[in-house]
Design a protein around this motif. Structure first.
Motif, PDB file in Angstrom:
ATOM      1  N   ASN A  88     -24.196 104.689-101.953  1.00  0.00           N
ATOM      2  CA  ASN A  88     -23.491 103.210-101.879  1.00  0.00           C
ATOM      3  C   ASN A  88     -23.746 102.730-100.353  1.00  0.00           C
ATOM      4  N   SER A  89     -24.102 101.431-100.256  1.00  0.00           N
ATOM      5  CA  SER A  89     -24.283 100.850 -98.890  1.00  0.00           C
ATOM      6  C   SER A  89     -23.262 100.923 -97.968  1.00  0.00           C
ATOM      7  N   ASN A  90     -22.087 100.738 -98.508  1.00  0.00           N
ATOM      8  CA  ASN A  90     -20.701 100.902 -97.614  1.00  0.00           C
ATOM      9  C   ASN A  90     -20.367 102.330 -97.149  1.00  0.00           C
ATOM     10  N   ASN A  91     -20.561 103.196 -98.149  1.00  0.00           N
ATOM     11  CA  ASN A  91     -20.023 104.632 -97.747  1.00  0.00           C
ATOM     12  C   ASN A  91     -20.998 105.373 -97.112  1.00  0.00           C
ATOM     13  N   TRP A  92     -22.244 105.298 -97.592  1.00  0.00           N
ATOM     14  CA  TRP A  92     -23.373 105.970 -97.057  1.00  0.00           C
ATOM     15  C   TRP A  92     -23.011 107.639 -97.505  1.00  0.00           C
ATOM     16  N   ASN A 126     -28.637  97.456 -93.966  1.00  0.00           N
ATOM     17  CA  ASN A 126     -28.918  98.805 -93.961  1.00  0.00           C
ATOM     18  C   ASN A 126     -29.682  99.478 -93.169  1.00  0.00           C
ATOM     19  N   GLU A 127     -30.302  98.796 -92.084  1.00  0.00           N
ATOM     20  CA  GLU A 127     -31.271  99.269 -91.003  1.00  0.00           C
ATOM     21  C   GLU A 127     -30.901 100.483 -90.350  1.00  0.00           C
ATOM     22  N   GLU A 128     -29.865 100.738 -90.033  1.00  0.00           N
ATOM     23  CA  GLU A 128     -29.417 102.241 -89.229  1.00  0.00           C
ATOM     24  C   GLU A 128     -29.498 103.195 -90.251  1.00  0.00           C
ATOM     25  N   ILE A 129     -28.923 103.047 -91.554  1.00  0.00           N
ATOM     26  CA  ILE A 129     -29.112 103.935 -92.633  1.00  0.00           C
ATOM     27  C   ILE A 129     -30.474 104.175 -92.892  1.00  0.00           C
ATOM     28  N   LYS A 130     -31.225 103.469 -93.198  1.00  0.00           N
ATOM     29  CA  LYS A 130     -32.956 103.504 -93.171  1.00  0.00           C
ATOM     30  C   LYS A 130     -33.579 104.289 -92.420  1.00  0.00           C
ATOM     31  N   GLU A 131     -33.104 103.991 -91.157  1.00  0.00           N
ATOM     32  CA  GLU A 131     -33.621 104.936 -89.899  1.00  0.00           C
ATOM     33  C   GLU A 131     -33.268 106.329 -90.120  1.00  0.00           C
ATOM     34  N   LYS A 132     -32.125 106.552 -90.378  1.00  0.00           N
ATOM     35  CA  LYS A 132     -31.704 108.032 -90.670  1.00  0.00           C
ATOM     36  C   LYS A 132     -32.331 108.541 -91.853  1.00  0.00           C
TER      37      LYS A 132
END
Length: 253
Positions: A88-92, A126-132
């Motif tokens: 989920n994009s919000n909760n990651w 979601n760029e920060e999540i994608k980097e991780k």
């Protein structure tokens, strides 16, 4: 729960079937998840058995070219051709802990064994999540899914609504309603796959009637309510819009 596995499974099946590729969705049978079984069955072909192996055998016997499990990535007895993990994009990853301490079913490092990641949810960056994710596996493919309301035209958005749901992530449902200009006066949340009692539905209807409110819920919740109690309750029919859908379809087919 609440990461969009079932909507994505349905979407993939619909996409492949539309190309003339005979496809089915497989779901291990759980008595408490009849709502998801009904939802899948209403949109595409479903095979549901007591074990995933039985599901696979029936899919092969019926000559389906593709079989999509809507759950079971942790089932090591199944050799998957393509592994897709949903967030989920919000909760990651929430607090980053594995069940029962947190929301994860495996350690996040397990993404190194996955082919595709889907980030489902509201329109957020979601760029920060994608980097991780890419730090865990550089060549993993990442797609984003956004929920669109298919039947928005049936709702009078000048009215005030009461919303209720018993899904994995009810906050996403309420957020989607607000993003689509629904005026939500009150919302009620129940546990995932909740078996609604007659008095609970009647209580919601009484509250709505007393306060001159319309009632809205999810399609999955609607299917879980007994037919005699469905009057005066409307449901949202969601469609998953996939970013770069053509690239994704080429990748899986």
């Amino acid at each position: 729960g609440g990461t969009g596995k079932t909507p994505l499974s349905i979407k993939i099946s619909e996409m492949l079937n539309s190309k003339g590729i005979k496809t089915t969705v497989l779901k291990k049978f759980y008595s408490e998840q009849k709502d998801e079984q009904l939802l899948i069955k209403s949109r595409t072909n479903l095979i549901s058995k007591k074990s995933r192996k039985e599901c696979s055998n029936e899919a092969m016997n019926k000559n389906f070219k593709y079989a999509i499990f809507d759950d079971g990535l942790q089932d090591k007895s199944i050799k998957y051709d393509i592994k897709i993990c949903c967030f989920n994009s919000n909760n990651w990853i929430g607090n980053g802990c594995v069940i029962p301490a947190g929301p994860l079913r495996e350690k996040i490092s397990s993404l190194k064994n996955v082919d595709i990641v889907f980030l489902n949810g509201p329109d957020v960056n979601n760029e920060e999540i994608k980097e991780k994710i890419l730090k865990i596996k550089k060549k993993i493919k990442i797609f984003e899914g956004r929920y669109e309301i298919e039947n928005i035209e049936k709702f009078d958005l000048s009215k005030n609504y009461i919303a209720f749901s018993g899904i994995g992530n009810p906050e996403n449902f309420y957020l989607t309603l607000k993003e689509n200009k629904f005026k939500i006066t009150r919302d009620f949340s129940f546990p995932d796959h909740y078996n609604y009692k007659k008095n609970e539905i009647e209580s919601i209807k009484k509250f709505a009637n007393t306060n001159n409110l319309k009632i809205v819920t999810t399609e999955k919740d609607y299917l879980r309510i007994s037919k005699e109690l469905r009057n005066d309750i409307d449901y949202i029919k969601m469609n998953l819009d996939i970013s770069d859908e053509k690239t994704f379809l080429d990748l899986i087919s």
